[in-house]
Design a protein around this motif. Structure first.
Motif, PDB file in Angstrom:
ATOM      1  N   LEU A   3       0.946  -1.152   0.147  1.00 31.55           N
ATOM      2  CA  LEU A   3       0.043  -0.022  -0.113  1.00 31.55           C
ATOM      3  C   LEU A   3       0.911   1.224  -0.071  1.00 31.55           C
ATOM      4  CD1 LEU A   3      -2.386  -1.119   2.708  1.00 31.55           C
ATOM      5  CD2 LEU A   3      -2.925  -1.144   0.300  1.00 31.55           C
ATOM      6  N   ALA A  59      -1.822   2.858   4.149  1.00 37.64           N
ATOM      7  CA  ALA A  59      -3.084   3.519   3.725  1.00 37.64           C
ATOM      8  C   ALA A  59      -3.020   5.045   3.848  1.00 37.64           C
ATOM      9  CB  ALA A  59      -4.343   2.864   4.662  1.00 37.64           C
ATOM     10  N   GLU A 112     -11.055   1.413   7.794  1.00 32.94           N
ATOM     11  CA  GLU A 112     -10.364   1.011   6.496  1.00 32.94           C
ATOM     12  C   GLU A 112      -9.162   0.266   6.796  1.00 32.94           C
ATOM     13  OE1 GLU A 112      -8.007   4.063   3.382  1.00 32.94           O
ATOM     14  OE2 GLU A 112      -9.502   5.011   4.787  1.00 32.94           O
ATOM     15  N   SER A 116      -8.912  -3.596   4.636  1.00 33.47           N
ATOM     16  CA  SER A 116      -7.569  -3.550   3.447  1.00 33.47           C
ATOM     17  C   SER A 116      -7.336  -4.754   3.143  1.00 33.47           C
ATOM     18  CB  SER A 116      -6.904  -2.624   4.072  1.00 33.47           C
ATOM     19  OG  SER A 116      -6.084  -3.141   5.056  1.00 33.47           O
TER      20      SER A 116
END
Length: 305
Positions: free
Chosen positions: A17, A55, A251, A255
């Motif tokens: 990420l 993230a 979130e 993920s």
């Protein structure tokens, strides 16, 4: 004592990420610090931190910091047993993150070919069916208490011996000092892979991927159980800060990086956030206290709220 593999692998998930930048930095003032509430949770906190950073969330760094602590069922049960302050006391519940899958096992050459056979013996003779797992009152013991209750066995008569680690539990099981054992799938993997034990059931609601064993619910035992961990914030968090932290937890747990981390650690993602998580925690605390009382580890009438 052999340490349990506890979300050890997959800690480099941020790489998948990376490059996102601090795109969430404007959602709430300051940054976050993710702490493990004790050594057991330090690797979970590290994994969460890596995924959150990947993230784009501001974790660590300068400026005001909101501390988020990772804790879970073992700490909750230990506090109840020792009449200590709950790890949830004075905190703001944010989100449930993941659960360590538990398995019920017997030696490879056990005469108990199925969970039904084990259940029939436990119902008929709980004192003559020695069981083994982690320390008394820990998640392994709680699971056997829930199973006994679900089967209609006399929970207070359950013959359970707690050991400090899986290597000691395995030694007792394979030496015939226990009929069955339970514990985290991750820790039992080497024994399962070498064919030294057979898994009769898994504790989660559905079959666990890659493991040929039914769930307790599939077997008709109304138990859905995991040694869960969760994120909590400081008490009295302002609403804006609380909502921002909950958004981060949602979130992260949704993920691909977190999913991979759980899969590699034999955990299952069980995300639940905000008000729903806060309500679930209340019911989980009640369930934990009730099982401890059923097992005779907590006096009846104490810790009922």
């Amino acid at each position: 004592m052999r340490r349990r593999r506890f979300l050890v692998t997959g800690l480099g998930v941020a790489a998948c990420l990376a490059g996102c930048g601090d795109r969430h930095a404007g959602r709430a003032p300051g940054a976050y610090e993710i702490l493990g509430g004790g050594e057991r949770w330090s690797r979970v906190a590290e994994a969460f931190t890596q995924v959150a950073r990947g993230a784009g969330y501001p974790v660590g760094g300068a400026g005001p910091v909101t501390t988020i602590t990772i804790t879970g069922l073992p700490a909750l049960a230990a506090a109840e047993l020792n009449a200590a302050e709950s790890p949830l006391h004075g905190t703001t519940p944010l989100a449930r993150l993941a659960g360590e899958v538990e398995v019920v096992l017997v030696p490879r050459d056990s005469g108990l070919a199925t969970f039904d056979a084990f259940g029939a013996r436990l119902r008929a003779d709980p004192t003559g069916t020695p069981l083994a797992g982690g320390p008394q009152g820990a998640p392994d013991h709680l699971l056997f208490g829930l199973i006994a209750r679900g089967l209609g066995a006399d929970t207070r008569q359950v013959d359970y011996t707690g050991y400090p680690g899986i290597s000691e539990v395995a030694a007792a099981l394979l030496a015939g000092r226990a009929v069955a054992a339970t514990g985290p799938l991750a820790g039992w993997r080497p024994y399962i892979d070498r064919g030294r034990v057979r898994v009769l059931a898994v504790s989660c609601a559905e079959r666990f991927p890659g493991l040929d064993a039914p769930s307790l619910l599939e077997l008709g035992v109304r138990v859905d159980f995991a040694s869960w961990c969760a994120a909590v914030g400081p008490g009295g968090m302002p609403q804006e800060s609380r909502e921002a932290a909950i958004g981060m937890c949602e979130e992260v747990t949704g993920s691909p990086g977190w999913q991979r981390t759980c899969r590699e650690g034999d955990w299952m993602p069980i995300p639940l956030a905000g008000d729903r998580f806060a309500a679930w925690v209340v019911s989980e605390v009640r369930r934990t206290k009730a099982v401890l009382r059923d097992l005779g580890l907590l006096e009846s009438g104490k810790g009922t709220t």
